[in-house]
Design an enzyme around this catalytic site. Structure first.
Site, PDB file in Angstrom:
ATOM      1  N   HIS A   4     -29.313  11.137  -1.592  1.00 22.84           N
ATOM      2  CA  HIS A   4     -28.374  11.548  -0.536  1.00 22.84           C
ATOM      3  C   HIS A   4     -28.779  11.589   0.953  1.00 22.84           C
ATOM      4  O   HIS A   4     -28.567  12.552   1.467  1.00 22.84           O
ATOM      5  CB  HIS A   4     -27.558  12.633  -1.026  1.00 22.84           C
ATOM      6  CG  HIS A   4     -26.012  12.583  -0.512  1.00 22.84           C
ATOM      7  ND1 HIS A   4     -24.943  13.213  -1.313  1.00 22.84           N
ATOM      8  CD2 HIS A   4     -25.791  12.166   0.668  1.00 22.84           C
ATOM      9  CE1 HIS A   4     -23.769  12.968  -0.491  1.00 22.84           C
ATOM     10  NE2 HIS A   4     -24.403  12.504   0.632  1.00 22.84           N
ATOM     11  N   ARG A  60     -20.076   7.380  -2.624  1.00 16.95           N
ATOM     12  CA  ARG A  60     -20.015   8.406  -3.537  1.00 16.95           C
ATOM     13  C   ARG A  60     -20.285   7.985  -5.125  1.00 16.95           C
ATOM     14  O   ARG A  60     -19.801   6.747  -5.450  1.00 16.95           O
ATOM     15  CB  ARG A  60     -18.723   9.222  -3.531  1.00 16.95           C
ATOM     16  CG  ARG A  60     -18.406  10.107  -2.300  1.00 16.95           C
ATOM     17  CD  ARG A  60     -19.404  11.244  -2.153  1.00 16.95           C
ATOM     18  NE  ARG A  60     -19.101  12.110  -1.057  1.00 16.95           N
ATOM     19  CZ  ARG A  60     -19.824  12.032   0.120  1.00 16.95           C
ATOM     20  NH1 ARG A  60     -20.855  11.337   0.264  1.00 16.95           N
ATOM     21  NH2 ARG A  60     -19.756  12.979   1.111  1.00 16.95           N
TER      22      ARG A  60
HETATM   23  P1  NDP Z   1     -13.108   6.415   6.631  1.00 20.48           P
HETATM   24  O1  NDP Z   1     -12.171   7.350   6.039  1.00 20.48           O
HETATM   25  O2  NDP Z   1     -13.254   6.213   7.792  1.00 20.48           O
HETATM   26  O3  NDP Z   1     -12.906   4.958   5.579  1.00 20.48           O
HETATM   27  C1  NDP Z   1     -12.608   4.944   4.330  1.00 20.48           C
HETATM   28  C2  NDP Z   1     -12.477   3.318   3.966  1.00 20.48           C
HETATM   29  O4  NDP Z   1     -12.136   3.156   2.546  1.00 20.48           O
HETATM   30  C3  NDP Z   1     -11.010   2.840   4.816  1.00 20.48           C
HETATM   31  O5  NDP Z   1     -11.439   1.862   4.953  1.00 20.48           O
HETATM   32  C4  NDP Z   1     -10.002   3.095   3.544  1.00 20.48           C
HETATM   33  O6  NDP Z   1      -9.086   2.187   3.681  1.00 20.48           O
HETATM   34  C5  NDP Z   1     -11.082   2.533   2.248  1.00 20.48           C
HETATM   35  N1  NDP Z   1     -10.129   3.085   1.118  1.00 20.48           N
HETATM   36  C6  NDP Z   1      -9.784   4.491   0.846  1.00 20.48           C
HETATM   37  N2  NDP Z   1      -9.324   4.475  -0.468  1.00 20.48           N
HETATM   38  C7  NDP Z   1      -9.080   3.174  -0.781  1.00 20.48           C
HETATM   39  C8  NDP Z   1      -8.630   2.500  -1.839  1.00 20.48           C
HETATM   40  N3  NDP Z   1      -7.940   3.365  -2.641  1.00 20.48           N
HETATM   41  N4  NDP Z   1      -8.694   1.177  -1.907  1.00 20.48           N
HETATM   42  C9  NDP Z   1      -9.211   0.533  -1.081  1.00 20.48           C
HETATM   43  N5  NDP Z   1      -9.844   0.965   0.014  1.00 20.48           N
HETATM   44  C10 NDP Z   1      -9.766   2.330   0.283  1.00 20.48           C
HETATM   45  O7  NDP Z   1     -14.514   6.983   5.945  1.00 20.48           O
HETATM   46  P2  NDP Z   1     -15.813   6.719   6.528  1.00 20.48           P
HETATM   47  O8  NDP Z   1     -16.373   5.322   6.763  1.00 20.48           O
HETATM   48  O9  NDP Z   1     -16.360   7.503   7.765  1.00 20.48           O
HETATM   49  O10 NDP Z   1     -16.918   7.393   5.171  1.00 20.48           O
HETATM   50  C11 NDP Z   1     -16.934   6.711   4.068  1.00 20.48           C
HETATM   51  C12 NDP Z   1     -17.556   7.333   2.970  1.00 20.48           C
HETATM   52  O11 NDP Z   1     -18.886   7.449   3.130  1.00 20.48           O
HETATM   53  C13 NDP Z   1     -17.121   9.068   2.834  1.00 20.48           C
HETATM   54  O12 NDP Z   1     -16.083   9.182   2.553  1.00 20.48           O
HETATM   55  C14 NDP Z   1     -18.296   9.409   2.377  1.00 20.48           C
HETATM   56  O13 NDP Z   1     -18.232   9.473   0.758  1.00 20.48           O
HETATM   57  C15 NDP Z   1     -19.525   8.473   2.297  1.00 20.48           C
HETATM   58  N6  NDP Z   1     -20.665   9.028   3.376  1.00 20.48           N
HETATM   59  C16 NDP Z   1     -21.987   9.062   2.786  1.00 20.48           C
HETATM   60  C17 NDP Z   1     -22.963   9.635   3.250  1.00 20.48           C
HETATM   61  C18 NDP Z   1     -24.266   9.498   2.865  1.00 20.48           C
HETATM   62  O14 NDP Z   1     -25.330  10.103   3.279  1.00 20.48           O
HETATM   63  N7  NDP Z   1     -24.539   8.691   1.771  1.00 20.48           N
HETATM   64  C19 NDP Z   1     -22.947   9.881   4.758  1.00 20.48           C
HETATM   65  C20 NDP Z   1     -21.593   9.871   5.272  1.00 20.48           C
HETATM   66  C21 NDP Z   1     -20.515   9.584   4.604  1.00 20.48           C
HETATM   67  P3  NDP Z   1      -8.156   2.310   5.079  1.00 20.48           P
HETATM   68  O15 NDP Z   1      -8.690   1.509   6.293  1.00 20.48           O
HETATM   69  O16 NDP Z   1      -7.033   1.350   4.772  1.00 20.48           O
HETATM   70  O17 NDP Z   1      -7.694   3.825   5.430  1.00 20.48           O
END
Ligand code: NDP
Length: 309
Positions: free
Chosen positions: A272, A224
Site C-alpha cells: 500500500h 482497493r
Molecule cells: P475519484 O473519486 O476522483 O475517482 C473515482 C473514479 O471511479 C471516478 O471516475 C468514478 O466515476 C469511478 N467510479 C466510482 N464508482 C463507480 C462505479 N460504481 N462504476 C464505475 N465507475 C465508478 O477518486 P481518486 O481518483 O482520487 O482515487 C481513486 C481511488 O484510488 C481511491 O478511492 C483510493 O481507493 C485509491 N487510492 C489508492 C492509493 C494507494 O496508495 N494505493 C492512494 C490514493 C488513492 P465518476 O467519474 O463517474 O464519478
C-alpha cells in the site's frame, strides 16, 4: 480566530504541523491549529479515518471534515457525520500515483521480468510491441485514473477508461455503464484499477470479468483490495488467463503472511505504497478549503455521500 482540530495518528502531527501552519499563513487565515480542543469549539477537522475521532456528534460548530486521504470508505458511512466531508485531491498524491502506475505498466509492457529474473545465460530476444499496439484499460477516471490515463496516452499507449458517469478526454476512449465495462475489459491487455471502494465497486474484477480479458493480460491494482475477487484472480493466474498481477492494496492489510498472493510466482505484492498524500501540497488543499468555508464559497472535492466516494 478559526479553530482547526488535527485528528490523525500522533506521528502525522510531526509531518503536518509545519506545512499546515505555513499554508494557513499563506492564505492570511488566523488559525488556531491543535490536536486537542473542547469539541464544541472546533470549526474544522483535518481528518484521517484511523484517528480517535469516530463520533462527530459533539462537534456542533464544525463546518467541514477535511480528509487527508483520497479514499473515504472508512468514514463515509459514519452516521454521526452530518458535516460536509471533503476528500483529498492533491497534486503530490496524483503525481506519485502517475509515476507508480506508469512504472508498473511499463514493467509489464516491456517484459522487464524476462531479463531481470532470467540472468541464466539464456539469450531471450523478446521485442515488445510499441505502446500504441498495447491496450491499457483504466477502471476509474477520477482525479487519479484520469491523470494516469493521460500520462499513459502521452507515452503512446492505446488507452480506454471506464467511469460511472460519461467522460470525455482527448485520445482516450471513455466508456461507462455495464456495456462499457464489458468493452473496456475485452481490450485490457493491461488493466489498472483506480476505483474507490464502495458497495457498487466490490468484486468488479470477478470470474466473469477476468474471463472477458485477453488471455495473458496483466492487472495492476493500486485502487482497493475489495475491487478484486481474490479466489477468482488466483484461479485465473493459475490457468494463465492472467499473466501477472501487481497488487498494492488488499482486503486485509498488512496482507497476512500466509496469504497465497505472497507465494504466487505471478503476483507482485507492494505494501500500500502506490502513492501518499504529500504534506506540503495537501496542506495547501486543506487551507484552501478552510478559506472557502470562511468566505461562504463551496468546498472543493466534496464527497457524494449517497455514491460513497
Ligand atoms: P475519484 O473519486 O476522483 O475517482 C473515482 C473514479 O471511479 C471516478 O471516475 C468514478 O466515476 C469511478 N467510479 C466510482 N464508482 C463507480 C462505479 N460504481 N462504476 C464505475 N465507475 C465508478 O477518486 P481518486 O481518483 O482520487 O482515487 C481513486 C481511488 O484510488 C481511491 O478511492 C483510493 O481507493 C485509491 N487510492 C489508492 C492509493 C494507494 O496508495 N494505493 C492512494 C490514493 C488513492 P465518476 O467519474 O463517474 O464519478
Amino acid at each position: 480566530m478559526i479553530n482547526v482540530l488535527f485528528a490523525a495518528k500522533a506521528e502525522r502531527w510531526d509531518t503536518y504541523e509545519a506545512p499546515l501552519r505555513a499554508a494557513f499563513a499563506e492564505l492570511g487565515l488566523d488559525v488556531d491549529l491543535r490536536t486537542e480542543f473542547a469539541q464544541e469549539q472546533v470549526d474544522y477537522i483535518v481528518y484521517a479515518p484511523n484517528s480517535d475521532v469516530q463520533d462527530f456528534t459533539p462537534y456542533t460548530r464544525c463546518k467541514a471534515v477535511l480528509n487527508l486521504w483520497a479514499g473515504v470508505e472508512a468514514v463515509v458511512g459514519n452516521d454521526t457525520l452530518t458535516q460536509p466531508l471533503a476528500r483529498m485531491v492533491d497534486y503530490g498524491l496524483t503525481q506519485g500515483m502517475v509515476e507508480w502506475v506508469t512504472g508498473h505498466v511499463l514493467r509489464h509492457h516491456l517484459g522487464m521480468d524476462l531479463h531481470i529474473k532470467g540472468q541464466d545465460g539464456v539469450w531471450r530476444d523478446y521485442v515488445p510491441p510499441l505502446a500504441e499496439d498495447r491496450r491499457v484499460t483504466i477502471l476509474g477516471l477520477g482525479a487519479l485514473g484520469m491523470a494516469c490515463a493521460k500520462a499513459l496516452r502521452g507515452l503512446g499507449f492505446t488507452v480506454t477508461g471506464w467511469s460511472r458517469t460519461p467522460k470525455e478526454a482527448d485520445g482516450i476512449t471513455c466508456l461507462h455503464g455495464a456495456d462499457g465495462l464489458a468493452k473496456a475489459l475485452e481490450r485490457a491487455d493491461i488493466l489498472v484499477l483506480l476505483l474507490p471502494n464502495t458497495p457498487a465497486t466490490e468484486n468488479t474484477v470477478d470470474a466473469a470479468a477476468l474471463a472477458r480479458m485477453p488471455k495473458g493480460a496483466f492487472i495492476v491494482n493500486p485502487g482497493r483490495g475489495p475491487l478484486i475477487d481474490d479466489d477468482a484472480l488466483l484461479a485465473a493466474l493459475d490457468r494463465g488467463q492472467i499473466a501477472h498481477a501487481t497488487l498494492d492494496v488488499f482486503r486485509v492489510e498488512p496482507l497476512p503472511a500466509d496469504h497465497p498472493y505472497w507465494a504466487h510466482p505471478d503476483v507482485t505484492v507492494t505494501p500500500h505504497i502506490a502513492s501518499e498524500t504529500r504534506p506540503e501540497s495537501a496542506s495547501r488543499v486543506i487551507a484552501e478549503n478552510v478559506r472557502r468555508g470562511e468566505a461562504g464559497e463551496p468546498f472543493l472535492h466534496l464527497v457524494d455521500r449517497s455514491a460513497g466516494y
